[in-house]
Design an enzyme around this catalytic site. Sequence first.
Site, mmCIF file in Angstrom:
data_model
loop_
_atom_site.group_PDB
_atom_site.id
_atom_site.type_symbol
_atom_site.label_atom_id
_atom_site.label_comp_id
_atom_site.label_asym_id
_atom_site.label_seq_id
_atom_site.Cartn_x
_atom_site.Cartn_y
_atom_site.Cartn_z
ATOM 1 N N ARG A 47 0.843 -1.186 0.000
ATOM 2 C CA ARG A 47 0.000 0.000 0.000
ATOM 3 C C ARG A 47 0.878 1.235 0.000
ATOM 4 O O ARG A 47 1.891 1.302 0.717
ATOM 5 C CB ARG A 47 -0.948 0.000 1.200
ATOM 6 C CG ARG A 47 -2.086 -0.996 1.078
ATOM 7 C CD ARG A 47 -3.065 -0.599 -0.019
ATOM 8 N NE ARG A 47 -4.073 -1.619 -0.293
ATOM 9 C CZ ARG A 47 -4.001 -2.509 -1.271
ATOM 10 N NH1 ARG A 47 -2.937 -2.520 -2.062
ATOM 11 N NH2 ARG A 47 -4.967 -3.375 -1.462
ATOM 12 N N ASP A 55 4.474 0.229 -7.364
ATOM 13 C CA ASP A 55 3.243 -0.112 -8.078
ATOM 14 C C ASP A 55 2.036 0.508 -7.389
ATOM 15 O O ASP A 55 0.928 0.481 -7.918
ATOM 16 C CB ASP A 55 3.083 -1.632 -8.170
ATOM 17 C CG ASP A 55 1.920 -2.037 -9.065
ATOM 18 O OD1 ASP A 55 1.834 -1.506 -10.193
ATOM 19 O OD2 ASP A 55 1.088 -2.865 -8.644
ATOM 20 N N GLU A 65 -2.388 7.985 -4.358
ATOM 21 C CA GLU A 65 -2.888 7.371 -5.587
ATOM 22 C C GLU A 65 -4.242 7.959 -6.002
ATOM 23 O O GLU A 65 -5.105 8.138 -5.143
ATOM 24 C CB GLU A 65 -3.013 5.860 -5.353
ATOM 25 C CG GLU A 65 -3.159 5.041 -6.598
ATOM 26 C CD GLU A 65 -2.921 3.556 -6.339
ATOM 27 O OE1 GLU A 65 -3.705 2.754 -6.871
ATOM 28 O OE2 GLU A 65 -1.975 3.210 -5.619
ATOM 29 N N HIS A 84 -0.296 0.519 -10.690
ATOM 30 C CA HIS A 84 -1.048 -0.397 -9.812
ATOM 31 C C HIS A 84 -1.548 -1.614 -10.602
ATOM 32 O O HIS A 84 -2.745 -1.910 -10.643
ATOM 33 C CB HIS A 84 -2.231 0.322 -9.146
ATOM 34 C CG HIS A 84 -2.682 -0.352 -7.885
ATOM 35 N ND1 HIS A 84 -3.240 0.320 -6.830
ATOM 36 C CD2 HIS A 84 -2.656 -1.657 -7.496
ATOM 37 C CE1 HIS A 84 -3.550 -0.517 -5.854
ATOM 38 N NE2 HIS A 84 -3.192 -1.731 -6.244
ATOM 39 N N ILE A 85 -0.591 -2.329 -11.183
ATOM 40 C CA ILE A 85 -0.919 -3.473 -12.044
ATOM 41 C C ILE A 85 -0.634 -4.812 -11.365
ATOM 42 O O ILE A 85 -0.591 -5.846 -12.036
ATOM 43 C CB ILE A 85 -0.134 -3.399 -13.369
ATOM 44 C CG1 ILE A 85 1.383 -3.346 -13.104
ATOM 45 C CG2 ILE A 85 -0.578 -2.213 -14.200
ATOM 46 C CD1 ILE A 85 2.225 -3.501 -14.355
ATOM 47 N N GLY A 86 -0.474 -4.789 -10.040
ATOM 48 C CA GLY A 86 -0.083 -6.006 -9.332
ATOM 49 C C GLY A 86 -0.917 -7.220 -9.691
ATOM 50 O O GLY A 86 -0.388 -8.295 -9.976
#
Length: 320
Positions: free
Chosen positions: A238, A262, A267, A285-287
């Site tokens: 986070r 990421d 955000e 944020h493509i985890g």
Amino acid sequence: MSKVYLSAKLPKVATQKLIDAGFEVTVYDGTKLISHETLLQNIEDIDFLITPLSTKVDRDIIDAAPKLKLIANFGAGFNNIDTAYAKEKGIVVTNTPKVSTNAVAEVAIGLILSLSHRIVEGDKKMRREGFPGWAPLYFLGNEIAGKTLGIVGLGNIGRDIARKANALGMHVQYYKRNPLSDPEERSEKVTYAPLNTLIATSDFIVISAPQTDENYHQFAMSAFKAMKSTAAIINVGRGPIIDETALLEALNNDEIAGAALDVYENEPDVNDGLKLLKNVILTPHIGNATVEARDAMAKIVADNVILVEQEEVANFIVNP
């Protein structure tokens, strides 16, 4: 007919399953993230709300939906929802853990490899100016085999990162509030380290922890000063766990060698200074942004709506 509102488009498997089950489904179809005001305007008479992590569900939203039975969060986290207030109102809140474990762990390993071998930096260089040709000392990076990886947060994702890192020849240490038992550590091939020790001795630090009140800005300037100057930090947990202002200062002052993010403190906004640095990798944020993970998440939220409608217990309740 019960009504379901989706505050973002989801994989078709979710909407089709709900329609087939007889629900009236409404999907926000804007090109930007849904605003607080738009959400308020659309939930007065809904029975079920499905939201991604980017949708804030606060007291105002909950109060505006008196018929609401379930908030099904599309993501492993749930810090975007006032879960305690939802519980007061008798509203179940669920998430979608476990199914994104492999995807996020793969991204974490990919970021480690990209930093150590300067892959993103090299790609930009080739597109911008090319290179003069192979030379023995040109554009050197570092191998990760034999290096020490410190994982902060050893839940499902942290454990999978550890397994993948072990397979690549890394030494893995971890920090979490409740350490594993000795047999578990041997099975996972990891060693517990107090946080200050992990920070001081790791070549790579991966944050895979959820956000809590206690770990807000856990990585601030004091932590960066304590890291090896050759070390890098990777965040797939986070964003607010890292103080990005302090991170930028540490990178500019060569306190640490690099960073890959990421997730972000504010955000979807990103610190502009970080965008200028060659030794920083920024991903949107493509985890768990894989077809496999997102389809599995979609099935979970749809199934939970159906379960609650049938007065059965939902899966993955976070406010029991």
